[in-house]
Scaffold this active site. Structure first.
Site, PDB file in Angstrom:
ATOM      1  N   CYS A 299      41.727 -12.321 -31.821  1.00 12.13           N
ATOM      2  CA  CYS A 299      40.901 -13.398 -32.384  1.00 12.13           C
ATOM      3  C   CYS A 299      40.799 -14.492 -31.326  1.00 12.13           C
ATOM      4  CB  CYS A 299      41.483 -13.903 -33.701  1.00 12.13           C
ATOM      5  SG  CYS A 299      43.194 -14.459 -33.572  1.00 12.13           S
ATOM      6  N   THR A 300      40.346 -15.674 -31.693  1.00  9.91           N
ATOM      7  CA  THR A 300      40.093 -16.730 -30.698  1.00  9.91           C
ATOM      8  C   THR A 300      41.378 -17.207 -30.027  1.00  9.91           C
ATOM      9  OG1 THR A 300      38.305 -17.472 -32.149  1.00  9.91           O
ATOM     10  CG2 THR A 300      38.881 -18.922 -30.319  1.00  9.91           C
TER      11      THR A 300
END
Length: 308
Positions: free
Chosen positions: A185-186
Site C-alpha cells: 500500500c502507500t
C-alpha cells in the site's frame, strides 16, 4: 536541501491507546500548532496513531518526541519527504474507531500481522512465479500507478477489502498452502491490517512491503524499480513521482478524484467545476456553485500574487 524548507513526515503505529491519553495528546498538538507553522492530518483511535504532518524540521522534532512519549517509544514507521510548499492548510485531528477503517473490530495488527519484506527483497519476492501480489489501495489510487502484474481489487474504500478477499482470493490461489501472498500500500498501514485479516482466515505465507511504496521509491534505484507510474498521496501534492517529488496529477475540486494532464485536456474538464469522472454526478445548480467557488479561488490567487 536548498529551497526545500518543509519536512513532511508520514507515520503510523498500532498500540493500545487509552481515551484520556488520546485527548491529552490532541490538546498538546493543538498547542504546538497554535505557536508554530504546523499542518497535517492525524487520526487517533484506541488501536493507535496514523498521520502525516508538514512543518519545518525543528517543529517536526518536537512533535515526534511527543508521539514517542505517548506511544512508549514504539516503532512509528516514519517516512520523510521534503517540499518547498506546505502540503496541508492546517492541522486536523480526528478521533475515530480505527486508524484505518476496515470495519472488523477483532483484527489486531499489533498482535498478529504478516512478515515484513524490505525494499531490497521485495523485487525478488514479486518476481517469484509462486507469488501473487495484491495492491490493497483503492481503485483511484491504483489507477495512478502500481507494481507490475499486481492484482487490483477495485475497491472504493478499504472497508470493501474483506469482502473482496472472501469472494476472490481463492480464485488466484490454485495451491493455497504453497503460494506466497505479497501485499503493498502507500505507507504500510493498510497492509498491516490486510495481512492480519488473511492470517486470521487461515492463509499462509503472508508478506507485506515494509514502509509501503513511499519507502520503496526512496530505497530502490530507478533502473531496478518495478513500480510503474505515480504514487497517490493524501495531501495537496496529489501524487508523487519516482523521485518522490510532486507528480503530474491535480484534484478535481468537484468530486475529489485525481486528474492527469491528459484528463485536463478532455472536453468534459472544467477546472474546479467538473471532470470526466463526475460529469453525471452533479446538477446544474451544483455546477454554478462550483463555478462561483472557482472564481473566488482565482481572485484570491491574483490578490495574493499582488501582495507578494
Amino acid at each position: 536541501m536548498k529551497g526545500k524548507n518543509y519536512k513532511i513526515v508520514s507515520l503510523y503505529s498500532f498500540f493500545p491507546f487509552q481515551e484520556n491519553l488520546i485527548l491529552d495528546l490532541k490538546n498538546k498538538l493543538l498547542e504546538i500548532e497554535n505557536e508554530n507553522d504546523l499542518s497535517g492530518l492525524f487520526i487517533f483511535a484506541n488501536e493507535g496513531i496514523n498521520g502525516t504532518i508538514c512543518a519545518e524540521k525543528n517543529v517536526i522534532d518536537i512533535v515526534i518526541s511527543l508521539l514517542n512519549k505517548y506511544s512508549d517509544n514504539r516503532n512509528l514507521n516514519i517516512k520523510v519527504n521534503f517540499s518547498k510548499n506546505k502540503v496541508f492548510k492546517k492541522l486536523k485531528i480526528k478521533i475515530k474507531k480505527e486508524i484505518v477503517t476496515m470495519g472488523i473490530p477483532e483484527i489486531n495488527p499489533s498482535e498478529n500481522n504478516g512478515t515484513y519484506i524490505d525494499s531490497a527483497d521485495w523485487n525478488k519476492l514479486i518476481k517469484n512465479q509462486n507469488t501473487i501480489v495484491i495492491d490493497t489501495r483503492n481503485h483511484y489510487e491504483v489507477s495512478l500507478g502500481t507494481f507490475q502484474n499486481s492484482i487490483n481489487p477495485n475497491t472504493k474504500s478499504f472497508s470493501e477489502f474483506p469482502g473482496w478477499v472472501d469472494d476472490n482470493l481463492d480464485i488466484y490461489l490454485e495451491n493455497k498452502d504453497s503460494a506466497n501472498i505479497a501485499m503493498f500500500c502507500t505507507g504500510g498501514i493498510r497492509c498491516e491490517k490486510a495481512t492480519t485479516l488473511l492470517k486470521k482466515k487461515g492463509y499462509k505465507n503472508i508478506y507485506h512491503l515494509q514502509g509501503g511504496i513511499l519507502q520503496y521509491l526512496d530505497d530502490i534505484p530507478k533502473e531496478k524499480n518495478l513500480f510503474e507510474g505515480e504514487c497517490y498521496v493524501f495531501d495537496k501534492r496529489v501524487a508523487l513521482n519516482q523521485e518522490l517529488e510532486k507528480g503530474s496529477y491535480s484534484i478535481c475540486h468537484a468530486c475529489g478524484m485525481p486528474v492527469s494532464i491528459q484528463d485536463q485536456e478532455r472536453k468534459e474538464y472544467r477546472k474546479g467545476i467538473q471532470c470526466h469522472f463526475c460529469i453525471d454526478q452533479f446538477s446544474d445548480d451544483d455546477r454554478k456553485r462550483f463555478e462561483e467557488r472557482q472564481k473566488q479561488i482565482d481572485r484570491l490567487k491574483v490578490e495574493n500574487h499582488k501582495i507578494h
